[in-house]
Design a protein around this motif. Structure first.
Motif, short mmCIF file in Angstrom:
data_model
loop_
_atom_site.label_atom_id
_atom_site.label_comp_id
_atom_site.label_asym_id
_atom_site.label_seq_id
_atom_site.Cartn_x
_atom_site.Cartn_y
_atom_site.Cartn_z
N ASP A 1 177.13 -29.38 80.66
CA ASP A 1 176.58 -28.05 80.67
C ASP A 1 177.01 -27.54 82.02
O ASP A 1 176.20 -26.92 82.89
N ARG A 2 177.98 -27.52 82.45
CA ARG A 2 178.68 -27.09 83.82
C ARG A 2 178.32 -27.62 85.08
O ARG A 2 178.53 -27.26 86.09
N GLN A 3 177.47 -28.89 85.04
CA GLN A 3 176.86 -29.45 86.14
C GLN A 3 177.42 -30.94 85.83
O GLN A 3 177.60 -31.69 84.94
N VAL A 4 178.04 -31.40 87.21
CA VAL A 4 178.64 -32.84 87.31
C VAL A 4 177.41 -33.61 87.58
O VAL A 4 176.54 -33.36 88.28
N GLU B 1 170.60 -41.15 86.88
CA GLU B 1 171.69 -40.22 86.50
C GLU B 1 171.26 -39.16 87.86
O GLU B 1 170.21 -38.88 88.04
N TYR B 2 172.50 -38.89 88.60
CA TYR B 2 172.10 -37.94 89.75
C TYR B 2 173.11 -36.85 89.51
O TYR B 2 174.27 -36.68 88.93
N ALA B 3 172.74 -35.35 89.97
CA ALA B 3 173.47 -34.49 89.96
C ALA B 3 174.38 -34.49 91.43
O ALA B 3 174.43 -35.04 92.22
N ILE B 4 175.54 -34.01 91.21
CA ILE B 4 176.58 -33.86 92.46
C ILE B 4 177.13 -32.43 92.54
O ILE B 4 177.25 -31.82 91.60
N HIS B 5 177.36 -32.04 93.75
CA HIS B 5 177.86 -30.80 93.69
C HIS B 5 179.19 -30.53 94.13
O HIS B 5 179.83 -30.11 95.16
N LYS C 1 188.65 -34.89 79.59
CA LYS C 1 188.35 -33.51 80.31
C LYS C 1 187.07 -33.39 81.19
O LYS C 1 186.90 -32.91 82.08
N SER C 2 186.17 -34.41 80.35
CA SER C 2 184.72 -34.13 81.18
C SER C 2 184.26 -35.30 81.79
O SER C 2 182.98 -35.59 82.06
N ALA C 3 185.08 -36.41 82.05
CA ALA C 3 184.56 -37.60 82.78
C ALA C 3 185.56 -38.62 83.52
O ALA C 3 186.98 -38.51 83.18
#
Length: 149
Positions: free
Chosen positions: A67-70, A78-82, A101-103
């Motif tokens: 969902d557009r968040q890495v 699991e952590y978000a990254i900017h 494309k996503s990993a």
């Protein structure tokens, strides 16, 4: 210019040495590029809730866009990254590789590749987490894994 990699099990940290007959513009440019790259990788910040975490990249199993968040996945969290995946792909070299494309995965934590008629799944050491490999990336991934071991 020759490029060489030496593996030494007695080392505790990575070291890059530039050997040259003299300090010239090419050496200066190479030194600056390596320094900038090293600073970028060391400055990754991982976010979970209201907290910021500074993890070792060796602990990361894979980075994935949802969902557009890495997100960065470790064995337990699991952590978000900017950063965007394309930015991470440029920053993370060596042990990391894009597999879809996503990993992007950490090759050092890969336990197995399971191939079926319709897909290839990467499984990781000490974890039930898994991620899918795109057909386009399967052969390069397999080659990199075979070269490492």
């Amino acid at each position: 210019m020759k490029v060489r990699v030496e593996i030494d099990d007695s080392l505790t940290d990575k070291e890059i040495v530039i050997k040259a007959p003299k300090y010239d513009a090419e050496v200066a440019q190479l030194y600056d590029a390596i320094s900038r790259q090293s600073a970028k990788v060391q400055s990754l910040v991982f976010y979970k809730g209201d907290s910021e975490y500074y993890l070792s990249l060796d602990d990361v199993l894979f980075f994935e866009t949802v969902d557009r968040q890495v997100h960065a996945h470790t064995v337990a969290n699991e952590y978000a990254i900017h950063h965007r995946l394309y930015e991470l792909e440029m920053m993370l070299t060596g042990q990391f590789m894009r597999i879809s494309k996503s990993a992007i995965i950490n090759l050092g934590n890969v336990f197995s590749l399971t191939r079926s008629v319709s897909s290839v799944v990467v499984k990781f050491k000490n974890s039930s987490k898994q991620v899918y490999v795109s057909r386009r990336y399967y052969k390069p991934l397999k080659d990199r894994l075979e070269r490492r071991g």
